[in-house]
Write an enzyme that holds these catalytic residues in place. Structure first.
Site, short mmCIF file in Angstrom:
data_model
loop_
_atom_site.label_atom_id
_atom_site.label_comp_id
_atom_site.label_asym_id
_atom_site.label_seq_id
_atom_site.Cartn_x
_atom_site.Cartn_y
_atom_site.Cartn_z
CG HIS A 307 0.18 9.87 -9.58
ND1 HIS A 307 1.15 10.09 -10.71
CD2 HIS A 307 -0.87 9.55 -10.36
CE1 HIS A 307 0.55 9.55 -11.90
NE2 HIS A 307 -0.47 9.20 -11.71
CG ASP A 364 -8.77 6.49 -10.79
OD1 ASP A 364 -9.68 7.21 -11.46
OD2 ASP A 364 -7.88 5.80 -11.39
N1 CMC Z 1 -1.08 3.93 0.71
C1 CMC Z 1 -0.30 3.80 1.72
N2 CMC Z 1 1.17 4.20 1.50
C2 CMC Z 1 1.33 4.21 0.29
C3 CMC Z 1 0.51 4.52 -0.72
C4 CMC Z 1 -0.99 4.30 -0.46
N3 CMC Z 1 -1.93 4.43 -1.33
N4 CMC Z 1 1.14 4.74 -1.95
C5 CMC Z 1 2.31 4.76 -1.71
N5 CMC Z 1 2.75 4.46 -0.40
C6 CMC Z 1 3.74 4.44 0.32
C7 CMC Z 1 4.56 3.04 -0.09
O1 CMC Z 1 4.47 2.02 0.93
C8 CMC Z 1 6.36 3.37 0.12
O2 CMC Z 1 6.52 3.72 1.38
P1 CMC Z 1 7.97 3.28 1.94
O3 CMC Z 1 8.74 4.27 1.25
O4 CMC Z 1 7.75 3.56 3.15
O5 CMC Z 1 8.33 2.05 1.36
C9 CMC Z 1 6.32 4.97 -0.27
O6 CMC Z 1 4.87 5.36 -0.32
C10 CMC Z 1 6.34 5.07 -2.03
O7 CMC Z 1 5.36 4.22 -2.68
P2 CMC Z 1 5.63 3.42 -4.04
O8 CMC Z 1 4.90 2.07 -3.97
O9 CMC Z 1 7.26 3.05 -4.00
O10 CMC Z 1 5.25 4.66 -5.08
P3 CMC Z 1 5.13 4.14 -6.66
O11 CMC Z 1 5.39 5.39 -7.26
O12 CMC Z 1 5.90 2.95 -6.93
O13 CMC Z 1 3.84 3.75 -6.55
C11 CMC Z 1 1.38 4.02 -6.86
C12 CMC Z 1 2.56 4.75 -6.89
C13 CMC Z 1 0.17 5.02 -7.54
C14 CMC Z 1 1.10 2.62 -7.39
C15 CMC Z 1 1.06 3.92 -5.45
O14 CMC Z 1 0.98 5.28 -4.73
C16 CMC Z 1 -0.45 3.16 -5.17
O15 CMC Z 1 -0.42 2.11 -4.81
N6 CMC Z 1 -1.55 3.94 -4.85
C17 CMC Z 1 -2.60 3.49 -4.48
C18 CMC Z 1 -3.35 2.77 -5.93
C19 CMC Z 1 -3.77 3.90 -6.82
O16 CMC Z 1 -4.61 4.86 -6.22
N7 CMC Z 1 -3.54 3.89 -8.06
C20 CMC Z 1 -4.06 4.93 -8.82
C21 CMC Z 1 -2.84 5.73 -9.48
S1 CMC Z 1 -3.58 7.33 -10.22
C22 CMC Z 1 -4.46 6.58 -11.65
C23 CMC Z 1 -3.62 6.20 -12.77
O17 CMC Z 1 -3.21 7.05 -13.67
O18 CMC Z 1 -3.49 4.94 -12.91
#
Ligand code: CMC
Length: 428
Positions: A307, A364
């Site tokens: 998140h 989710d």
């Molecule tokens: N699986 C594997 N690796 C992950 C995941 C995941 N679900 N989420 C983040 N990471 C890794 C990412 O690859 C990165 O690694 P590194 O630092 O080595 O490059 C690190 O964790 C930080 O991730 P980020 O993408 O920079 O973090 P963010 O804050 O931009 O993204 C997120 C947040 C929710 C988009 C992401 O965690 C994600 O894609 N999760 C899966 C989709 C999901 O479940 N979304 C629902 C969010 S809750 C409902 C809502 O309110 O929308």
């Protein structure tokens, strides 16, 4: 004494006030940055460090796992309030008295008729259309059937548009699903509670009486409350920014629905279930999918994990996990998908990759399992999220307009070509 941040740009020091919120959060107010520095701007991809507004609707602390609507904890609201009370709280700032709640519900019922011609628009969509695309289009179409713009300076006008959309939106949600399943389009039953009415509108068969199941009513009510607001997330920021151009409420909401659709945001609930099903089909080898999630050359992510704000745990996920167990138990459903989800969660929580990056199950991860147990088709999951988020979007849109916020218009750092003389087509 007010606090100040000092920034040195090209050898010159500039001071900016530090604003302090009611929970002691600090924000450097850089409103004057460009004028005092001669045009220097900030870059913050994904707005990870940027506050877009001051808001008094929702507070969340991602480190401590706190979520509160208007000061009330999500745990208390999920346990003790119902969805309409929460909607009223979010939009108008206070929990309603019984009298206010009755009037609110009665006004919503009164405005719930959707113009029959909207059915013609729905008819034009193929059955294969994704429900989120249909819902966004129908919500946008409401602007055509309700063309008068809201006078935001009139409390009455504002109130009327709020009850109108809260009344009509569940009808659009139900029609979106019924059309896909070839069921006749119906209006709700005004003798029912808001959530009971949603379920009946979605599931009533033309040749059978619909019998309410209190377990499903309570479970859906809770899920809607948990999704009702989440401060400045992608869809909410979209609603606020579209509305900041003084586009109407329905148009702003339609844009919010599109933003919610993506798998990184609300679309994650559908993606989680599809992922769990794929793992099951593939023999249930969770380790294989954990490895894929960690492999940087593989685009696969563990859906329902991580998140932007929660870096400890998502309080909504805690409530939902318990609820998933209860609902499946009460309904007497044994779903192997739930076991895969629990196994995956356990492995992820113990895995260094996930621990280092503070990746925890989000709201989710378990919601789709409950929706599935309720008989809601997978591609309707994000529509259910939209139904829950509706009061939050409305509250944020209303706050933005009442605070007379300026049009949202970010800056950029241009990295393209510098000036080039035009070349005629023959010379290219
Ligand atoms: N699986 C594997 N690796 C992950 C995941 C995941 N679900 N989420 C983040 N990471 C890794 C990412 O690859 C990165 O690694 P590194 O630092 O080595 O490059 C690190 O964790 C930080 O991730 P980020 O993408 O920079 O973090 P963010 O804050 O931009 O993204 C997120 C947040 C929710 C988009 C992401 O965690 C994600 O894609 N999760 C899966 C989709 C999901 O479940 N979304 C629902 C969010 S809750 C409902 C809502 O309110 O929308």
């Amino acid at each position: 004494m007010s606090k100040i941040a000092t920034l040195e740009v090209n050898g010159q020091k500039h001071e900016f006030p530090i604003l302090v919120g009611s929970e002691n959060e600090s924000a450097i107010n850089i409103k004057t940055l460009r004028s005092v520095t001669g045009g220097v701007t900030t870059i913050d991809p994904g707005y990870k460090n940027t506050g877009s507004c001051e808001s008094s609707i929702t507070f969340l602390d991602g480190e401590k796992g706190i979520l509160r609507y208007r000061g009330y904890s999500i745990e208390d609201l999920a346990e003790k309030a119902d969805f309409l009370e929460v909607a009223y709280l979010l939009i108008f700032g206070e929990l309603p008295t019984q009298e206010q709640l009755d009037k609110f519900h009665s006004d919503i019922r009164e405005k719930s008729i959707v113009d029959d011609d909207v059915k013609k628009i729905l008819d034009a969509f193929p059955k294969t259309a994704h429900p989120m695309g249909v819902l966004s289009s129908l919500t946008s179409a409401l602007t055509a059937f309700n063309p008068s713009s809201v006078n935001v300076d009139s409390e009455e006008d504002m109130y009327n548009s709020v009850v109108k959309i809260l009344g009509k939106f569940p009808v659009l949600v139900a029609w979106t699903m019924r059309k896909k399943h070839g069921l006749p389009l119906d209006y709700g039953d005004n003798s029912l509670g808001y959530v009971e009415n949603v379920l009946k509108m979605m599931f009533k068969k033309p040749n059978e009486e619909y019998v309410q199941n209190q377990i499903l009513v309570d479970a859906l009510d809770k899920l809607l409350i948990l999704h009702a607001d989440h401060e400045q997330n992608c869809s909410t920021s979209t609603v606020r920014i579209v509305g900041s151009s003084h586009a109407g409420l329905f148009a702003s909401l339609s844009a919010g629905i599109s933003a919610l659709w993506g798998p990184l945001h609300g679309g994650a609930n559908q993606a989680v279930l599809e992922m769990l099903e794929a793992i099951k089909e593939d023999g249930g080898d969770t380790k294989k999918y954990m490895a894929k999630a960690k492999d940087k050359s593989d685009p696969f992510r563990l859906m329902g994990f991580g998140h932007r704000v929660y870096k400890n745990f998502d309080p909504r996920a805690k409530i939902i996990k318990k609820s998933a167990d209860e609902v499946l138990g009460d309904l007497g459903i044994e779903d192997p998908i739930l076991d895969i989800a629990k196994g995956l969660e356990k492995e992820a929580l113990e895995d260094q990759y996930f621990v280092d990056r503070k990746l925890y199950p989000n709201v989710d991860f378990y919601s789709g399992i409950i929706y599935r147990a309720m008989g809601i088709p997978t591609d309707m999951f994000t529509v259910m999220f939209a139904l829950g988020r509706l009061p939050g979007w409305i509250a944020q849109w209303r706050e933005m307009r009442l605070r007379k916020e300026p049009i949202g218009r970010p800056r950029q750092l241009y990295i393209g070509e510098t000036y080039r003389p035009f070349m005629t087509i023959k010379k290219r």
